[in-house]
Design an enzyme around this catalytic site. Structure first.
Site, PDB file in Angstrom:
ATOM      1  N   GLU A  57       6.889  13.486  -6.547  1.00 63.93           N
ATOM      2  CA  GLU A  57       7.337  11.996  -6.739  1.00 63.93           C
ATOM      3  C   GLU A  57       8.896  12.021  -6.871  1.00 63.93           C
ATOM      4  O   GLU A  57       9.533  12.856  -7.473  1.00 63.93           O
ATOM      5  CB  GLU A  57       6.533  11.482  -7.947  1.00 63.93           C
ATOM      6  CG  GLU A  57       5.141  11.086  -7.690  1.00 63.93           C
ATOM      7  CD  GLU A  57       4.355  10.684  -8.938  1.00 63.93           C
ATOM      8  OE1 GLU A  57       4.991  10.596  -9.831  1.00 63.93           O
ATOM      9  OE2 GLU A  57       3.180  10.340  -8.664  1.00 63.93           O
TER      10      GLU A  57
ATOM     11  N   ASP B 155       8.067  -4.622  13.265  1.00 67.35           N
ATOM     12  CA  ASP B 155       7.037  -3.646  12.998  1.00 67.35           C
ATOM     13  C   ASP B 155       6.482  -2.805  14.476  1.00 67.35           C
ATOM     14  O   ASP B 155       6.147  -3.554  15.472  1.00 67.35           O
ATOM     15  CB  ASP B 155       5.592  -4.353  12.692  1.00 67.35           C
ATOM     16  CG  ASP B 155       4.426  -3.289  12.619  1.00 67.35           C
ATOM     17  OD1 ASP B 155       4.459  -2.354  13.036  1.00 67.35           O
ATOM     18  OD2 ASP B 155       3.440  -3.433  11.916  1.00 67.35           O
TER      19      ASP B 155
END
Ligand code: DSN
Length: 421
Positions: free
Chosen positions: A62, A206
């Site tokens: 993380e 996109d």
């Protein structure tokens, strides 16, 4: 039996779990023995599969390179840093985030970076070629935000930029999304940038479907125009099943925070390494030729299907995919998908703009050439495949489908997916 295409020791898997080992082999057989025309699929290289099947899968990381919440990240940091630099260099982008698990999760991060729940944005309507995550009622993008949809003009079936401009002036959206999953033509990014600037909107492209063609320099790039570009990495780009985001430097911190910790936790480091491998492959002259060949093949296949009475929406294609209107041959998209499938040809039913039939039936099919081109097929094979599709979808006779299936096996034997070593 050993098979390097699984990127790890297949014998070990076979001994531990023969049921799942069989699934892997069956899927390889399916790929090798059929014609794959799903426009959003491709065959990754053995190098990409090897990175995917690696021990990098074990690592929690993380955070971002050099700023992790776990120890022991010094090795995986190298993979992510290499991947980021490759993405920036390949696309000429200020910033790259390789952590989104998929295209849909990359899009959640874009919403998270720029919009608040309830905010208005513009996007292409799903039945006109858009995407679920661009405001469909069943998606977070439609449930939590306020989408206003533009579409294609009824005449030329291309994006209606006049409508887009008028809707932008009327609704003052915070963001304008360009792109979708069934758009055969190039998008005018400059026009959309101008509209976004006029109303003060973020421009989000996109690019999932066509980013591989951009990577191969076969079509113009949205990167110079867009604030942010999101995409999947497994379509024409030929990487692992995953997502990625590029953006301008001014948005870098916002995007990174929206990907982690807002939208997801630990990144998949094996997938990030596989994305880095794919990006290296995309920077080669061989890949650039591949990207151009994908379009040449799509145009040849489309012309062949038109000759079979299947009308290409917009009259043709500039990209890797075509949308075919089957009303002229009086076959539904659903029946065409089934009949082609029975003949060893995998394609998908797809709504066409202004489709009179429901989405579960449709009047159209979508075809794409990324996989066939990876197999080394060219224009002569596209003519053969168009003729096979025409025969398959116009017949409901199982004997005809069996005959075509045998022809498909002959063809795929000459152009195998994942050739045996
Ligand atoms: N489902 C993909 C496609 O087939 O186009 C897009 O996410």
């Amino acid at each position: 039996m050993s098979n390097t295409f699984f990127g790890s020791d297949f014998d070990e898997l076979n001994a531990t779990d023969p049921e799942i080992a069989k699934v892997l082999l069956d899927e390889l057989t399916r790929l090798r023995s059929g014609i794959q025309l799903i426009a959003s699929e491709n065959y990754t290289s053995p190098a990409v599969l090897t990175a995917l099947g690696s021990t990098l899968s074990n690592k929690y990381a993380e955070g971002y390179p050099g700023k992790r919440y776990y120890g022991g990240c010094e090795v995986v940091d190298v993979a992510e840093t290499i991947g980021i630099e490759r993405a920036k260099s390949l696309f000429g982008a200020d910033h790259a985030n390789l952590q989104p698990h998929s295209g849909a999760s990359a899009n959640i991060a874009v919403f998270g970076a720029f919009l608040q729940p309830g905010d208005t944005y513009l996007a292409m309507a799903l039945p006109h070629g858009g995407h679920l995550t661009h405001g469909a009622g069943v998606s977070y993008s439609g449930k939590w935000f306020n989408p206003v949809h533009y579409g294609v003009a009824e005449g030329n079936e291309d994006i209606d930029y006049d409508q887009l401009r008028a809707l932008a002036r009327e609704h003052k959206p915070k963001m304008i999304i360009a792109g979708g999953s069934a758009i055969p033509r190039l998008i005018d990014f400059k026009a959309i940038r101008e509209i976004a600037d006029e109303v003060g909107a973020i421009m989000h492209v996109d690019a999932a479907h066509f980013i591989g063609l951009v990577a191969g320099k076969a079509i113009p790039s949205p990167v110079p125009y867009a604030d942010v570009v999101s995409f999947t990495t497994h379509k024409v780009l030929r990487g692992p099943r995953s997502g990625m985001i590029l953006c301008k430097e001014e948005h870098a911190a916002k995007i990174d925070k929206a990907v982690f910790p807002m939208m997801q936790g630990g990144p998949m480091m094996h997938v990030i390494a596989a994305k880095a491998v794919a990006l290296k492959e995309c920077a080669t002259p061989e890949y650039q030729k591949y990207a151009k060949d994908v379009i040449v093949n799509a145009q040849a296949l489309t012309a062949g299907l038109a000759a079979e009475g299947m009308r290409p929406v917009t009259g043709g294609t500039d990209t890797h995919l075509a949308l075919l209107d089957l009303q002229g041959i009086d076959v539904s998209g659903k029946d065409a998908e089934q009949r082609a499938g029975d003949s060893g040809i995998v394609l998908n039913k797809n709504s066409i703009p202004y489709d009179p039939k429901p989405a579960a039936v449709t009047s159209g099919v979508r075809v794409g050439t990324p996989s066939l081109t990876t197999q080394g097929m060219g224009v002569p094979e596209m003519a053969t495949i168009a003729s096979m599709i025409g025969r398959a979808v116009k017949s409901d006779n199982p004997a005809v489908h069996a005959e075509i299936k045998a022809e498909v096996l002959d063809l795929t034997a000459k152009f195998p997916a994942y050739p045996r070593p």
